[in-house]
Design an enzyme around this catalytic site. Structure first.
Site, PDB file in Angstrom:
ATOM      1  N   GLU A 200      -8.579 -10.958  12.782  1.00  0.00           N
ATOM      2  CA  GLU A 200      -7.779 -12.144  12.493  1.00  0.00           C
ATOM      3  C   GLU A 200      -6.623 -12.245  13.473  1.00  0.00           C
ATOM      4  O   GLU A 200      -6.117 -11.229  13.965  1.00  0.00           O
ATOM      5  CB  GLU A 200      -7.170 -12.066  11.083  1.00  0.00           C
ATOM      6  CG  GLU A 200      -8.113 -12.346   9.956  1.00  0.00           C
ATOM      7  CD  GLU A 200      -7.396 -12.325   8.612  1.00  0.00           C
ATOM      8  OE1 GLU A 200      -8.022 -12.721   7.627  1.00  0.00           O
ATOM      9  OE2 GLU A 200      -6.216 -11.904   8.554  1.00  0.00           O
ATOM     10  N   ARG A 297      -9.873  -9.592  -9.730  1.00  0.00           N
ATOM     11  CA  ARG A 297      -9.410  -8.641 -10.745  1.00  0.00           C
ATOM     12  C   ARG A 297      -7.979  -8.989 -11.104  1.00  0.00           C
ATOM     13  O   ARG A 297      -7.382  -9.904 -10.537  1.00  0.00           O
ATOM     14  CB  ARG A 297      -9.453  -7.220 -10.193  1.00  0.00           C
ATOM     15  CG  ARG A 297      -8.686  -7.081  -8.869  1.00  0.00           C
ATOM     16  CD  ARG A 297      -8.562  -5.656  -8.410  1.00  0.00           C
ATOM     17  NE  ARG A 297      -8.102  -5.543  -7.047  1.00  0.00           N
ATOM     18  CZ  ARG A 297      -6.845  -5.645  -6.644  1.00  0.00           C
ATOM     19  NH1 ARG A 297      -5.897  -5.906  -7.534  1.00  0.00           N
ATOM     20  NH2 ARG A 297      -6.511  -5.498  -5.382  1.00  0.00           N
TER      21      ARG A 297
END
Length: 644
Positions: A200, A297
């Site tokens: 990135e 989560r």
């Protein structure tokens, strides 16, 4: 409603889930490894089952053992917490196949968002903006280096299966790319079993903004606003807050809408977090915020969202897993005040933040009361042991106040109140970070700690005020001028110092009295004064000496005899293991010539890599390290001869 729940985790998150489950009348089952046999979560649960030896790969990461424990105890559902198997789609499917309720998203959703490269491609298709970079299948070092050059340095190498700051390396120079890639892939293999990475563009003024989302099985998806997790050290979050400072309503609406769109794109059910990276060089703007990843989560920092919304996210998880609709609609959710969370770690900032292990002989955290708005999430109590097998987080300290400045000030006070010895913590470091002018003003980005490390990292020695307070106390004690064994001082909410000497008559001590002190590592000679300037919170007599709380750092100080001398700090060329761990790389051989700063050995402990380097130019005279070997703290791994 679920009537019994097994928590497939440990530490503070297991205790957190147990608390809500019990409040809902749900029977709880804990699992534990050998290292956690007497852990707090085991003591709090209604029932507990051993699942294996101490290493996580032989216990908490073995899904078959966890499912067997649920079956054996009659648990109806499994809550994974965070970390370990929480984002393992195969484990989620195995839980469902076993006829149990999975308190989490669908396995298909976990798979869709579990690998960062595939998740980004899915987000592009859904119209969610993503950070520029390389997501390709060709993982050869040459191709990755080529793509990094195309993206343009600096770049960020990220493990596609990564999370929690693991498997990430910033690279500023092409010459360092190969080493950084190898290190990233080793850590990724160890933590996630997958060495694939993506590349990135590294944003130079990055803010880490994330949005809490929640979906149910009835097609509803809501957001619970944003959190700012920009204060980080080596990609590990240190302080989190909600809402994000500088977030205007228009930008908030845009980023939260994008998060809901991302969740709907994978038919998301349960609690999840959409993480964005923002280029904050011109403030927070919707057109300069990009999707990074989704955590499928409950997040470590979920309490700050709970504090500003008044929602119990674990309760929502259990209700949604039971088939209920979301308890609130989007228009029923709002932001109230500001919440901040500080992560208290068992680590030594003065020694490069190395993990600190051992028995919590003295351990005290702030206690919540009607007057004192502090929330403590922990998996430890005094007398427990911190082992090298798991993440070193001891606790999370959370405050909720009307304004951001009040929250930062209050959280600073609470961190300063932490007492922990002989295990070291980052409490004083947190106090310094919370009081840094840039943080107080909200002028933060993920590089703040690295830039300001010199002003944030404590020295590791008692402050002048702590030495003086100890000297006066010890001198008065030797003259029999004391009442009790503990003397308290403090700081008021307005940060004005005040003294409560509790019968300690310091003004009776001679002004010129000389007291020689040591904390075991450092020494000081103090002239006791009638009115010492006291920055520490309190001093207490303990079996080992006088335990002093020095604004979050704890020291045991004793008087030395006049002929005592300080411990030698001169290096003799012995490179010692700074902690228990496993050798994962040896870069030298006996007889090699090395230069100052050259990497010699790399040690893995508590899921992190720690490189040991040469303190001076010399020759390797002794090498006691081999790849894969387990070592204890204080073992001589390398002996370097100076040749002088």
């Amino acid at each position: 409603m679920i009537d019994s729940l097994l928590i497939a985790n440990r530490g503070e998150i297991a205790c957190r889930i147990i608390r809500t489950a019990k409040a809902m009348g749900i029977r709880t089952v804990a699992v534990y490894s050998d290292a956690d046999a007497n852990a707090l979560h085991v003591r709090q649960a209604d029932e507990a089952v051993r699942i294996g030896p101490s290493p996580a790969r032989e216990s908490y990461l073995v899904g078959e053992k966890i499912i067997a424990a649920a079956k054996a105890t009659g648990a109806a559902a499994i809550h994974p917490g965070y970390g370990f198997l929480s984002e393992n789609a195969d484990f989620a499917q195995a839980v469902l196949d076993a006829g149990l309720v999975w308190v989490g998203p669908k396995p298909e959703s976990i798979r869709a968002m579990g690998l960062k490269d595939a998740a980004k491609q899915r987000m592009i298709a859904a119209g969610v903006p993503v950070t520029p970079g390389y997501l390709g299948a060709d993982q050869s070092p040459d191709r990755l280096a080529e793509e990094a050059a195309k993206v343009g340095y600096p770049v960020l190498i990220k493990a596609v299966a990564g999370g929690g700051g693991k498997g990430m390396r910033r690279v500023d120079d092409p010459a360092d790319f190969a080493d950084a890639l190898a290190s990233c892939q080793r850590e990724a293999a160890s933590s996630f079993g997958n060495t694939d990475v993506l590349i990135e563009r590294y944003i130079l003024s990055p803010r880490h903004i994330e949005v809490q989302v929640f979906g149910d099985t009835h097609g509803n998806v809501v957001h619970l606003f944003e959190r700012d997790c920009s204060l980080q050290r080596r990609h590990q979050k240190v302080i989190e807050e909600a809402p994000a400072p500088g977030m205007d309503p228009v930008t908030r609406e845009a980023i939260c809408a994008a998060a809901v769109k991302a969740a709907k794109a994978v038919d998301y059910v349960g609690a999840g977090t959409i993480e964005f990276i923002a280029d904050a060089s011109e403030g927070l703007r919707a057109d300069r915020i990009w999707f990074m990843e989704m955590n499928t989560r409950l997040q470590v920092e979920h309490p700050v969202t709970e504090e500003i919304t008044g929602v119990d996210l674990v309760e929502w998880q259990l209700r949604v897993a039971s088939g209920e609709a979301l308890p609130k609609r989007q228009d029923e959710l709002s932001i109230n005040g500001c919440a901040m969370e500080a992560r208290l770690y068992a680590e030594n900032p003065a020694k490069g933040f190395l993990p600190s292990t051992g028995k919590l002989t003295h351990f005290s955290l702030p206690i919540r009361s009607r007057r004192d708005s502090v929330r403590v999430e922990t998996g430890y109590q005094q007398g427990d042991a911190v082992t090298p097998f798991y993440d070193p987080m001891l606790a999370k300290l959370v405050v909720h106040r009307p304004t951001r400045k009040e929250a930062a000030l209050w959280l600073s006070h609470k961190c300063a109140d932490v007492i922990c010895w002989p295990v070291r913590t980052n409490a004083e470091f947190l106090v310094n970070a919370l009081g840094h002018p840039a943080f107080v003003e909200g002028a933060i980005d993920t590089g703040l700690i690295a830039r300001e490390a010199d002003s944030l990292v404590p020295s590791g020695a008692p402050s002048d005020a702590a030495w003086e307070w100890a000297a006066c106390t010890i001198l008065a004690d030797s003259r029999g001028e004391r009442i009790g064994d503990r003397y308290d001082i403090g700081v008021s909410p307005s940060q004005e110092p005040w003294r409560a000497m509790l019968g300690l008559r310091l003004n009776s001590a001679p002004a010129a009295a000389l007291v020689r002190l040591t904390d075991g590592e450092h020494t000081a000679e103090i002239v006791a004064r009638e009115e010492p300037v006291c920055a520490s919170r309190w001093i207490e007599r303990v079996a080992e000496g006088w335990l002093v709380n020095d604004v979050g750092s704890s020291f045991v100080i004793n008087e030395t005899r006049p002929d005592s001398s300080a411990l030698s700090s001169a290096s003799n060329g012995a490179i010692l293991s700074p902690m228990p761990g496993r050798i994962i790389a040896v870069d030298v051989a006996a007889g090699d010539s090395v230069t100052k700063g050259q990497k010699l050995v790399t040690l893995e402990a508590m899921k992190m890599e720690h490189s040991l380097t040469a303190p001076f130019d010399g020759t390797i005279g002794e090498l006691n390290a081999e790849i894969g070997g387990q070592v204890q703290e204080g073992v001589v791994l390398v002996r370097l001869d100076s040749g002088a």
